[in-house]
Write an enzyme that holds these catalytic residues in place. Structure first.
Site, PDB file in Angstrom:
ATOM      1  N   HIS A 101       3.928  -2.339   2.794  1.00 17.90           N
ATOM      2  CA  HIS A 101       3.910  -0.986   2.218  1.00 17.90           C
ATOM      3  C   HIS A 101       5.158  -0.790   1.371  1.00 17.90           C
ATOM      4  O   HIS A 101       6.250  -1.170   1.793  1.00 17.90           O
ATOM      5  CB  HIS A 101       3.898   0.077   3.315  1.00 17.90           C
ATOM      6  CG  HIS A 101       2.633   0.089   4.129  1.00 17.90           C
ATOM      7  ND1 HIS A 101       2.414  -0.802   5.152  1.00 17.90           N
ATOM      8  CD2 HIS A 101       1.518   0.857   4.039  1.00 17.90           C
ATOM      9  CE1 HIS A 101       1.211  -0.569   5.673  1.00 17.90           C
ATOM     10  NE2 HIS A 101       0.641   0.429   5.020  1.00 17.90           N
ATOM     11  N   ASP A 112       0.820  -1.206   0.000  1.00 14.27           N
ATOM     12  CA  ASP A 112       0.000   0.000   0.000  1.00 14.27           C
ATOM     13  C   ASP A 112       0.861   1.266   0.000  1.00 14.27           C
ATOM     14  O   ASP A 112       2.034   1.240   0.337  1.00 14.27           O
ATOM     15  CB  ASP A 112      -0.876   0.051   1.263  1.00 14.27           C
ATOM     16  CG  ASP A 112      -1.937  -1.044   1.291  1.00 14.27           C
ATOM     17  OD1 ASP A 112      -1.967  -1.877   0.369  1.00 14.27           O
ATOM     18  OD2 ASP A 112      -2.726  -1.052   2.252  1.00 14.27           O
TER      19      ASP A 112
END
Ligand SMILES: [Zn+2]
Length: 236
Positions: free
Chosen positions: A178, A33
């Site tokens: 991430h 993300d």
């Protein structure tokens, strides 16, 4: 009346999000993300390329606009693009129609940039209300949650993150990682200030998975052989 499993599953499908994949293949789904990020995306993509892995990158509109060439690199490397939002604001601030408009506009902008239709949406902070869910679905996307995490947003020794990523890891699980950290410029609630070596972290996690006989793939790839596991996931 006893409510059997099929009834519960049908009810979840009406307002559900993807939480994992039901599959016989020894595959873990990788998701990243908050990118694209000029440093982090390259580190993650190199670790994936070294191991022939694919992943789904849930990107932000704000960052895709800043780094469009990275977006093209992600697609060219065989990875999948999902939407993390036009920005990183928590969805519960928005009603259904605002959610639909923001999601549809961002998905269209990304489809124009990448030449790919988007299927998946990852709510920032994993927070969505029922009106948010309706807006995302009306925009043509499906919310995707996760099981195991990398704890990469926490300031911890790398080995604790590697160990955390083993908890709940099994074929069909969706790992949360991430390739960047959204900041206040992206509408995030706070800045993450620690730095980490994402190439080393993802490399170590994937090597542990490989040792167990698991491959690591994007969500779209995993669903070629499996079916999505759907459950209701709501929080304010
Ligand atoms: Zn995020």
């Amino acid at each position: 009346m006893r409510i059997g499993r099929p009834v519960v599953e049908r009810a979840a499908a009406l307002v559900g999000s993807v939480i994992a994949v039901r599959t016989r293949a020894p595959e873990i789904v990788l998701t990243f993300d908050d990118g694209p990020d000029p440093v982090g995306t390259e580190q993650v993509m190199t670790a994936l390329a070294d191991r022939n892995a694919t992943a789904t990158f849930f990107v932000l509109g704000t960052r895709s606009r800043r780094h469009p060439s990275l977006l093209a690199e992600i697609v060219a490397a065989g990875h999948e693009i999902g939407l993390h939002g036009p920005d990183h604001q928590p969805l519960p601030r928005f009603d259904a129609s605002a959610t639909e408009r923001r999601t549809a506009d961002a998905a269209k902008e990304l489809a124009d940039l990448t030449g790919r239709e988007l299927r998946w949406f990852r709510p920032p902070y994993g927070r969505q209300t029922l009106p948010n869910w309706r807006g995302i679905r009306a925009a043509g996307l499906m919310p995707v949650f996760w099981g195991p995490t990398t704890w990469d947003w926490r300031d911890l020794p790398q080995q604790e993150r590697v160990a955390k990523a083993q908890q709940g890891a099994r074929p069909g699980a969706i790992l949360l990682g991430h390739d960047g950290f959204a900041g206040t410029l992206d509408g995030a609630l706070e800045e993450v200030t620690h730095t980490l070596d994402r190439h080393d972290l993802i490399g170590q996690i994937l090597d542990r998975y490989t040792a167990k006989g698991w491959r690591t793939v994007s969500l779209g790839h995993a669903l070629e052989k499996g079916r999505p596991i759907i459950a209701a996931r709501f929080s304010r």
